[in-house]
Design a protein around this motif. Structure first.
Motif, mmCIF file in Angstrom:
data_model
loop_
_atom_site.group_PDB
_atom_site.id
_atom_site.type_symbol
_atom_site.label_atom_id
_atom_site.label_comp_id
_atom_site.label_asym_id
_atom_site.label_seq_id
_atom_site.Cartn_x
_atom_site.Cartn_y
_atom_site.Cartn_z
ATOM 1 N N MET A 144 6.565 -8.077 6.859
ATOM 2 C CA MET A 144 4.994 -7.641 6.391
ATOM 3 C C MET A 144 4.376 -6.882 7.493
ATOM 4 O O MET A 144 3.515 -5.378 7.850
ATOM 5 C CB MET A 144 3.533 -9.326 6.086
ATOM 6 C CG MET A 144 4.377 -9.647 4.824
ATOM 7 S SD MET A 144 2.793 -10.561 3.892
ATOM 8 C CE MET A 144 3.494 -11.880 5.581
ATOM 9 N N GLN A 147 5.922 -3.256 7.330
ATOM 10 C CA GLN A 147 5.131 -2.488 5.984
ATOM 11 C C GLN A 147 3.909 -1.960 6.905
ATOM 12 O O GLN A 147 3.277 -0.658 6.558
ATOM 13 C CB GLN A 147 5.300 -3.345 4.726
ATOM 14 C CG GLN A 147 4.892 -2.283 3.982
ATOM 15 C CD GLN A 147 5.975 -1.521 3.507
ATOM 16 O OE1 GLN A 147 7.287 -0.942 3.493
ATOM 17 N NE2 GLN A 147 5.264 -0.097 3.907
ATOM 18 N N ALA A 148 2.839 -2.800 7.298
ATOM 19 C CA ALA A 148 1.325 -2.829 8.192
ATOM 20 C C ALA A 148 1.154 -1.506 8.438
ATOM 21 O O ALA A 148 0.754 -0.394 9.026
ATOM 22 C CB ALA A 148 0.924 -3.516 7.979
ATOM 23 N N TRP A 151 2.037 1.525 7.038
ATOM 24 C CA TRP A 151 0.728 2.228 6.590
ATOM 25 C C TRP A 151 -0.324 3.537 7.648
ATOM 26 O O TRP A 151 -0.335 3.917 7.239
ATOM 27 C CB TRP A 151 -0.484 1.384 5.766
ATOM 28 C CG TRP A 151 0.991 0.530 4.636
ATOM 29 C CD1 TRP A 151 2.452 1.183 4.222
ATOM 30 C CD2 TRP A 151 1.033 -0.881 3.930
ATOM 31 N NE1 TRP A 151 2.934 0.329 3.165
ATOM 32 C CE2 TRP A 151 1.744 -0.990 3.141
ATOM 33 C CE3 TRP A 151 0.009 -1.534 4.390
ATOM 34 C CZ2 TRP A 151 2.244 -1.751 2.426
ATOM 35 C CZ3 TRP A 151 0.408 -2.575 3.615
ATOM 36 C CH2 TRP A 151 1.016 -2.697 3.289
ATOM 37 N N ILE A 191 -5.560 -2.223 5.102
ATOM 38 C CA ILE A 191 -4.107 -2.467 5.800
ATOM 39 C C ILE A 191 -4.445 -2.473 6.990
ATOM 40 O O ILE A 191 -3.313 -2.648 7.860
ATOM 41 C CB ILE A 191 -3.713 -0.369 6.255
ATOM 42 C CG1 ILE A 191 -4.324 0.557 6.962
ATOM 43 C CG2 ILE A 191 -3.221 -0.103 4.446
ATOM 44 C CD1 ILE A 191 -3.801 1.809 7.290
ATOM 45 N N ALA A 194 -4.267 -6.154 6.442
ATOM 46 C CA ALA A 194 -2.238 -6.521 6.704
ATOM 47 C C ALA A 194 -1.872 -6.898 8.041
ATOM 48 O O ALA A 194 -1.313 -7.451 8.493
ATOM 49 C CB ALA A 194 -1.987 -5.734 5.710
ATOM 50 N N TYR A 226 -1.292 -8.855 3.150
ATOM 51 C CA TYR A 226 -0.590 -7.780 2.637
ATOM 52 C C TYR A 226 -0.065 -6.993 1.109
ATOM 53 O O TYR A 226 -0.344 -5.831 0.969
ATOM 54 C CB TYR A 226 1.072 -8.641 3.139
ATOM 55 C CG TYR A 226 2.203 -7.503 2.397
ATOM 56 C CD1 TYR A 226 2.843 -8.267 1.360
ATOM 57 C CD2 TYR A 226 2.575 -6.594 3.860
ATOM 58 C CE1 TYR A 226 3.716 -7.338 0.751
ATOM 59 C CE2 TYR A 226 3.195 -5.910 3.016
ATOM 60 C CZ TYR A 226 4.602 -5.581 2.131
ATOM 61 O OH TYR A 226 5.404 -5.459 1.651
ATOM 62 N N ASN A 227 -0.110 -8.098 0.213
ATOM 63 C CA ASN A 227 -0.555 -7.451 -0.862
ATOM 64 C C ASN A 227 -1.765 -6.675 -1.915
ATOM 65 O O ASN A 227 -1.485 -5.608 -1.953
ATOM 66 C CB ASN A 227 -0.941 -8.810 -2.405
ATOM 67 C CG ASN A 227 0.443 -9.942 -2.166
ATOM 68 O OD1 ASN A 227 1.827 -9.097 -2.177
ATOM 69 N ND2 ASN A 227 0.627 -10.309 -2.304
ATOM 70 N N GLN A 230 -1.055 -3.925 0.309
ATOM 71 C CA GLN A 230 0.141 -2.587 -0.510
ATOM 72 C C GLN A 230 -0.822 -1.435 -2.404
ATOM 73 O O GLN A 230 -0.381 -1.016 -1.703
ATOM 74 C CB GLN A 230 1.146 -3.194 -0.824
ATOM 75 C CG GLN A 230 2.182 -3.179 -1.578
ATOM 76 C CD GLN A 230 3.566 -3.925 -1.558
ATOM 77 O OE1 GLN A 230 3.026 -5.024 -2.805
ATOM 78 N NE2 GLN A 230 4.703 -4.144 -1.195
ATOM 79 N N LYS A 231 -1.824 -2.660 -2.267
ATOM 80 C CA LYS A 231 -2.691 -1.990 -3.460
ATOM 81 C C LYS A 231 -3.299 -0.799 -2.829
ATOM 82 O O LYS A 231 -3.121 -0.004 -3.694
ATOM 83 C CB LYS A 231 -3.264 -3.437 -4.396
ATOM 84 C CG LYS A 231 -2.704 -3.698 -5.241
ATOM 85 C CD LYS A 231 -3.241 -4.988 -5.775
ATOM 86 C CE LYS A 231 -3.064 -6.124 -6.023
ATOM 87 N NZ LYS A 231 -3.793 -7.365 -6.827
ATOM 88 N N LYS A 234 -1.189 2.058 -1.696
ATOM 89 C CA LYS A 234 -0.022 3.178 -3.598
ATOM 90 C C LYS A 234 -1.578 3.540 -3.785
ATOM 91 O O LYS A 234 -1.670 4.541 -4.492
ATOM 92 C CB LYS A 234 0.022 1.672 -4.220
ATOM 93 C CG LYS A 234 0.873 2.532 -5.445
ATOM 94 C CD LYS A 234 1.342 1.530 -6.105
ATOM 95 C CE LYS A 234 2.057 2.344 -7.376
ATOM 96 N NZ LYS A 234 1.143 3.175 -8.827
#
Length: 549
Positions: A144, A147-148, A151, A191, A194, A226-227, A230-231, A234
């Motif tokens: 997580m 990935q963050a 971003w 982000i 996250a 995190y979710n 991610q949204k 996107k």
């Protein structure tokens, strides 16, 4: 724990006769008090009856085990299935129970709660479970956070572009995006939160003695953040893609910005109207746009009075167009024969020590799948772009590279940093441990379950269920180990190759191992082969025992 019985335990229908001299019975009535029953069960467990349940209930199964103990260990010719306080059966079994309890008292235990129930576990078992849990949660936290961080890096690049650090043209493109659609602004709040929550989870798990209540609470917070991130990211990316095709119709844009928007729009139009693959559409759009931009630049030079020749201008436009097309292809989704060529060549150059048990076919299949993932595409795209720049001096001298040269260049660039990528780390973890893990799994689970499910019934027909049960309890572990050691390693390697060939590297080594074990468990031929091996060995041993008895 008091090691004495308050009353007899076992069969209430006592077959033992009264004392012939006095005519009275010296035996007390069988009461089967729960505390006494548990003590007898513990005594039997200490004397080798490892499968017995400590329930405090006396049933037919327990009486059967008492008789078996009286016959084999005490030496009674007519076992009565009763353990009387202070008499032969109890005295025979007591020493090993005392020894077992003394050893248990030396072992430090923890009290834990599992599914709402409190139970005791040994320290080494607790530490092993905690280590596995720490690894699982930390891996999730690292994923997580990584990935963050990606971003955040991307959005930082957007901000740099807006500040004209990559040139005025790109700054105007970003300005145009933001003007047309505010959703193209980086979602900083989501982000950064996250990344922060994932970092907090990492810190809690890395402590010497994690507070698992706090870890659980932070895990939930980090997962939600995190979710949400991610949204938001996107939505941000989708807004950027959608805005590019609209901008050219809604704003009066300067020439440089128009070329950039045209390239994006042309790519989308070629995909929609011609059904082209993304990489091909992008290559054509890049080449066409660069040709317009380069020729416009040469015309501007001429109108400004600078020295421009037809030969020089044509060469400049051709060179710029060639590199734009290659870069366009590298920036899109590579596929087809080119991708297979890359996969095969990279697989052939992997370190032999790490992947020596895998076939070239399985490695190539894995590479093909891995290169179609987001991580794989990014690896190829970066390698392609680096390779393209290496050929620029060659092209400027008048000889563009052929496809083989481009392919070889990409493979060479890829191989250098490939092992650092997450998919390759997952496969390396699987490759390094699957042989020992599989043999251990067969020994502890597959072979014993095959014995219980397929073999015992056949053996029981010849020797009786009681004999087979006793035999399995005493001799089973040695037979299981012999069979686990004798299963052909080629069989295990074949299953591993099948798992690798169907993987794209997104699963961890542990998950790949579980998939392999599940495939082996479901393989009817393998189970039949193992069943035959067990039956052969067990049959031979049981025949020897029958002759000796």
């Amino acid at each position: 724990m008091a090691l004495s019985l308050s009353a007899p335990v076992g069969d209430k229908k006592r077959i033992t006769k009264s004392d012939p001299k006095t005519g009275t019975s010296k035996f007390k009535p069988v009461k089967n008090a729960p505390a006494d029953v548990k003590l007898v069960q513990l005594m039997l467990k200490a004397n080798g009856y490892s499968n017995i349940q400590i329930s405090g209930k006396c049933d037919a199964g327990l009486i059967k085990l008492i008789r078996d103990f009286q016959s084999k260990k005490v030496g009674y010719k007519k076992p009565d299935g009763i353990v009387d306080p202070g008499l032969g059966t109890w005295k025979t079994g007591l020493p090993k129970l005392q020894k077992q309890l003394a050893e248990d008292q030396k072992v430090e235990v923890y009290e834990i709660k599992e599914e709402g129930k409190t139970k005791q576990v040994k320290v080494n078992e607790f530490l092993a479970g905690e280590k596995a849990l720490r690894h699982e949660v930390l891996s999730k936290a690292n994923m997580m956070y990584g990935q963050a961080e990606t971003w955040v890096d991307f959005c930082n690049d957007v901000e740099k572009t807006r500040q004209a650090e990559e040139g005025m043209m790109m700054a105007i493109v970003e300005f145009t995006m933001s003007t047309v659609n505010s959703d193209t602004d980086p979602p900083w709040s989501a982000i950064l939160k996250a990344r922060s929550e994932a970092s907090s989870l990492q810190s809690l798990v890395k402590r010497d003695r994690p507070d698992w209540k706090k870890v659980q609470k932070q895990d939930a917070k980090a997962t939600k953040a995190y979710n949400d991130g991610q949204k938001a990211f996107k939505k941000f990316i989708d807004a950027r893609i959608g805005t590019a095709s609209n901008a050219i119709f809604t704003l009066e844009i300067v020439r440089e910005t128009s070329f950039t928007v045209i390239e994006v729009y042309a790519t989308a139009r070629l995909m929609a109207t011609k059904g082209m693959d993304p990489w091909k559409a992008h290559a054509i759009a890049s080449a066409g746009t660069e040709a317009m931009k380069s020729s416009a630049g040469q015309l501007g030079e001429y109108l400004a009075g600078n020295k421009v020749t037809w030969e020089g201008a044509a060469k400049k436009v051709a060179t710029d167009t060639f590199f734009a097309a290659l870069a366009g292809a590298a920036g899109g989704k590579l596929g087809g024969a080119f991708l297979k060529g890359v996969a095969g060549k990279v697989a052939a150059q992997l370190p032999s020590k790490a992947f020596q048990t895998f076939s070239q076919k399985a490695l190539t299949q894995f590479m093909e799948k891995m290169f179609t993932t987001a991580v794989g595409q990014e690896l190829i795209n970066n390698a392609a772009k680096e390779t393209i720049m290496l050929f620029k001096p060659l092209v400027e001298k008048g000889r563009p590279p052929n496809q083989k040269e481009v392919l070889d260049g990409i493979v060479k660039t890829l191989t250098g940093g490939l092992m650092k990528a997450a998919p390759m780390k997952n496969v390396s973890e699987f490759a390094g441990n699957y042989m020992s893990n599989t043999q251990n799994w067969m020994l502890k689970k597959l072979i014993p379950s095959t014995m219980d499910g397929m073999v015992k019934k056949e053996l029981a027909k010849k020797y009786g269920a009681d004999v087979v049960d006793a035999f399995a309890e005493k001799h089973g572990p040695k037979i299981y180990k012999d069979i686990a050691d004798s299963v052909n390693s080629k069989t295990i390697i074949q299953f591993a190759n099948d798992i690798l060939g169907g993987s794209d590297g997104s699963k961890s080594g542990k998950s790949m191992q579980k998939s392999m074990e599940e495939a082996m468990r479901k393989d009817a031929n393998l189970r039949k082969e193992i069943a035959a091996m067990i039956q052969k060995k067990a049959d031979a041993e049981l025949k020897k025992m029958a002759k000796a008895g």
